[in-house]
Design a protein around this motif. Structure first.
Motif, mmCIF file in Angstrom:
data_model
loop_
_atom_site.group_PDB
_atom_site.id
_atom_site.type_symbol
_atom_site.label_atom_id
_atom_site.label_comp_id
_atom_site.label_asym_id
_atom_site.label_seq_id
_atom_site.Cartn_x
_atom_site.Cartn_y
_atom_site.Cartn_z
ATOM 1 N N ARG A 71 28.420 41.789 -125.826
ATOM 2 C CA ARG A 71 27.068 41.218 -125.910
ATOM 3 C C ARG A 71 26.020 42.259 -125.511
ATOM 4 N NH1 ARG A 71 28.049 35.995 -122.312
ATOM 5 N NH2 ARG A 71 25.769 35.893 -122.415
ATOM 6 N N GLN A 72 26.254 43.493 -125.936
ATOM 7 C CA GLN A 72 25.322 44.562 -125.593
ATOM 8 C C GLN A 72 23.934 44.360 -126.206
ATOM 9 O OE1 GLN A 72 28.340 44.947 -126.896
ATOM 10 N NE2 GLN A 72 28.350 46.331 -128.664
ATOM 11 N N HIS A 73 23.851 43.467 -127.218
ATOM 12 C CA HIS A 73 22.542 43.186 -127.805
ATOM 13 C C HIS A 73 21.600 42.506 -126.812
ATOM 14 C CE1 HIS A 73 24.916 39.484 -128.399
ATOM 15 N NE2 HIS A 73 23.753 38.844 -128.321
ATOM 16 N N GLU A 74 22.153 41.958 -125.707
ATOM 17 C CA GLU A 74 21.330 41.316 -124.687
ATOM 18 C C GLU A 74 20.727 42.335 -123.716
ATOM 19 O OE1 GLU A 74 23.398 38.223 -122.656
ATOM 20 O OE2 GLU A 74 24.228 37.342 -124.494
ATOM 21 N N LEU A 75 21.179 43.578 -123.804
ATOM 22 C CA LEU A 75 20.700 44.613 -122.885
ATOM 23 C C LEU A 75 19.423 45.259 -123.412
ATOM 24 C CD1 LEU A 75 24.131 46.321 -122.102
ATOM 25 C CD2 LEU A 75 22.876 44.733 -120.633
ATOM 26 N N THR A 76 18.604 45.718 -122.499
ATOM 27 C CA THR A 76 17.380 46.426 -122.856
ATOM 28 C C THR A 76 17.485 47.875 -122.390
ATOM 29 O OG1 THR A 76 16.288 45.897 -120.754
ATOM 30 C CG2 THR A 76 16.034 44.304 -122.561
ATOM 31 N N VAL A 77 16.568 48.677 -122.838
ATOM 32 C CA VAL A 77 16.539 50.077 -122.391
ATOM 33 C C VAL A 77 16.396 50.139 -120.879
ATOM 34 C CG1 VAL A 77 15.265 52.245 -122.505
ATOM 35 C CG2 VAL A 77 15.570 50.884 -124.579
ATOM 36 N N ALA A 78 15.594 49.233 -120.319
ATOM 37 C CA ALA A 78 15.364 49.215 -118.871
ATOM 38 C C ALA A 78 16.658 48.968 -118.101
ATOM 39 C CB ALA A 78 14.333 48.147 -118.517
ATOM 40 N N THR A 79 17.512 48.047 -118.584
ATOM 41 C CA THR A 79 18.757 47.760 -117.870
ATOM 42 C C THR A 79 19.715 48.940 -117.943
ATOM 43 O OG1 THR A 79 19.558 46.620 -119.860
ATOM 44 C CG2 THR A 79 18.645 45.266 -118.108
ATOM 45 N N TYR A 80 19.737 49.653 -119.093
ATOM 46 C CA TYR A 80 20.577 50.851 -119.210
ATOM 47 C C TYR A 80 20.103 51.941 -118.247
ATOM 48 C CZ TYR A 80 23.100 49.391 -123.462
ATOM 49 O OH TYR A 80 23.919 48.759 -124.359
ATOM 50 N N VAL A 81 18.807 52.193 -118.245
ATOM 51 C CA VAL A 81 18.246 53.263 -117.413
ATOM 52 C C VAL A 81 18.452 52.966 -115.931
ATOM 53 C CG1 VAL A 81 16.118 54.428 -116.714
ATOM 54 C CG2 VAL A 81 16.550 53.972 -119.136
ATOM 55 N N LEU A 82 18.124 51.743 -115.521
ATOM 56 C CA LEU A 82 18.273 51.390 -114.111
ATOM 57 C C LEU A 82 19.737 51.364 -113.696
ATOM 58 C CD1 LEU A 82 15.564 48.597 -113.783
ATOM 59 C CD2 LEU A 82 15.526 50.864 -112.751
ATOM 60 N N GLY A 83 20.612 50.911 -114.591
ATOM 61 C CA GLY A 83 22.041 50.931 -114.293
ATOM 62 C C GLY A 83 22.533 52.341 -114.050
ATOM 63 N N PHE A 84 22.086 53.282 -114.888
ATOM 64 C CA PHE A 84 22.477 54.685 -114.726
ATOM 65 C C PHE A 84 21.918 55.269 -113.430
ATOM 66 C CE2 PHE A 84 21.375 59.196 -115.336
ATOM 67 C CZ PHE A 84 22.644 59.726 -115.500
ATOM 68 N N LEU A 85 20.656 54.968 -113.122
ATOM 69 C CA LEU A 85 20.034 55.490 -111.904
ATOM 70 C C LEU A 85 20.725 54.949 -110.654
ATOM 71 C CD1 LEU A 85 16.231 55.338 -112.842
ATOM 72 C CD2 LEU A 85 17.687 57.372 -112.648
#
Length: 437
Positions: free
Chosen positions: A412-426
């Protein structure tokens, strides 16, 4: 739409100038402001008690607490025209004290510097499009998990201050000694404050602290170290003003603390404002007012300010414009002349308020979809790891890292936003660097 709804919507849109000219509105807003002040007035006592564990003199942080609240309420009232009270935040003050100073071993001067830098970033976010991006990009389940996790952390701190829990011999925690006078006083205060709260008594928290303190005085129950301060001591207040120490600003612990505190300020403030604002159109300016006051609080010598959840009591009393927060701010100014009474307030009287405040923050759990594992498990990690590790940043890190991982695993990666990816990585980088220190 009935008449009551139309009147409420009209009040929500009323400019501050017009509100001041309308006698009925002025009366309603004054009552709301006074109600909101008494609901949050315990912060004048509680915040210095928590910051004391960071090493900031209690008799001076009282002034920082009052003055930052006064300035924050005025900024909120005149700039945002919103009925929101700004005070040093319960939760972020725990991070300031128990994570940055106690756990990480930094000084309170360095913690103030961290607060200032974090708030500058907060200001940048609030006054740019980043605020809208984050508001839309971060899932509600994580926002709710942050507030609930901080709430549970406060409950733990309150129980410790009440001596209702202690380090166990055969377990991590154990029940405290219920025969101790201070513990019995805290139990009395908890029952009294709960009764006042559920009866919707205006200023119930303040009354609970007052009555419990009086009982403590009558039975000779007091702390070994009690604050003793009067309005005349304000001449010494400059000892904690603009004392941020930036000497270690480029070190990894400092940077990690800045990142964590920034996340707390942004997402806790965002969650609280979205939850209590009667008029969503005022969110942006209220968010901006909160960020500016947060920055000023670090200079004034206290942990960052946030929107107080107790603002809801003012709103429920009819507060709809900035006049409510202005009145609350003026009440903080008046309170400067009554702070000598703090010497008679034991921690046993403060603990019940901390416990109940934490419990109220945990009602955010109702916003989490418990039927979707990929939604609630990341929030669950935030909620349990914050108190179990005594680190708000650790709880945030695991929750924000787990969320995108579980969504991808569920397809369900379509539910993710750029913000969640960036913050998850940080946050992942934060965890790795923290482990290597």
């Amino acid at each position: 739409m009935d008449k009551l709804q139309r009147e409420e919507e009209a009040a929500n849109r009323l400019p501050l100038r017009e509100a001041i000219r309308d006698k009925a509105t002025v009366k309603r807003e004054i009552i709301a402001g006074i109600t909101g002040f008494f609901a949050i007035s315990y912060i004048i006592i509680v915040n210095p008690m928590i910051l004391k564990d960071a090493g900031i003199p209690t008799d001076l942080s009282v002034f920082a607490t009052i003055i930052s609240s006064l300035i924050g309420c005025l900024i909120m009232g005149f700039w945002a025209n919103a009925p929101v009270i700004l005070t040093p935040g319960m939760g972020v003050n725990a991070f300031f004290t128990y994570t940055v100073v106690v756990a990480m071993g930094l000084s309170w001067q360095e913690a103030l510097a961290i607060s200032i830098v974090s708030s500058i970033i907060y200001v940048i976010i609030a006054f740019t499009k980043l605020s809208a991006i984050l508001a839309k990009g971060i899932p509600d389940t994580l926002k709710a998990g942050i507030t609930a996790g901080i709430g549970l952390f406060l409950v733990e701190i309150g129980l410790e201050k009440a001596q209702l829990i202690q380090q166990g011999k055969n377990s991590i925690l154990a029940l405290g000694d219920l025969t101790k006078p201070a513990t019995l006083l805290a139990l009395f205060g908890l029952l009294l404050t709960l009764f006042l709260f559920v009866r919707n008594v205006t200023g119930g928290f303040f009354i609970g602290i007052l009555v419990t303190s009086v009982v403590g005085i009558l039975f000779g129950i007091k702390d070994q170290v009690s604050p003793s301060v009067g309005i005349g001591d304000i001449t010494r207040y400059s000892a904690i003003v603009a004392k941020g120490n930036f000497n270690n600003a480029l070190t990894i612990p400092f940077v990690l603390a800045v990142f964590s505190m920034t996340m707390i300020l942004v997402f806790e403030s965002m969650g609280l404002l979205e939850g209590i604002m009667p008029n969503p159109s005022k969110f942006k300016k209220a968010f901006q007012a909160s960020s500016v006051t947060s920055f000023l609080s670090g200079i004034l010598g206290t942990s960052p300010t946030v929107a107080a959840a107790e603002s809801a009591s003012a709103i429920e009393s009819g507060g709809r414009t900035g006049l409510t927060s202005i009145v609350a701010g003026l009440m903080f100014a008046v309170s400067l002349f009554f702070i000598p009474l703090l010497a008679f307030v034991p921690q046993a009287a403060i603990a019940p308020v901390i416990i109940i405040t934490g419990a109220l923050m945990m009602n955010q759990l109702s916003r989490i979809n418990m039927f979707d594992f990929s939604d609630w498990f990341p929030a669950f990690l935030i909620v349990v790891l914050i108190p179990f590790t005594s680190s708000i940043s650790t709880g945030l890190a695991f929750g924000f890292v787990a969320y995108p991982i579980l969504k991808i695993a569920a397809g369900r990666q379509h539910e993710l936003t750029v913000a969640t990816y960036v913050l998850g990585f940080l946050f992942l980088c934060d965890l790795v660097l923290s482990a290597l220190l």
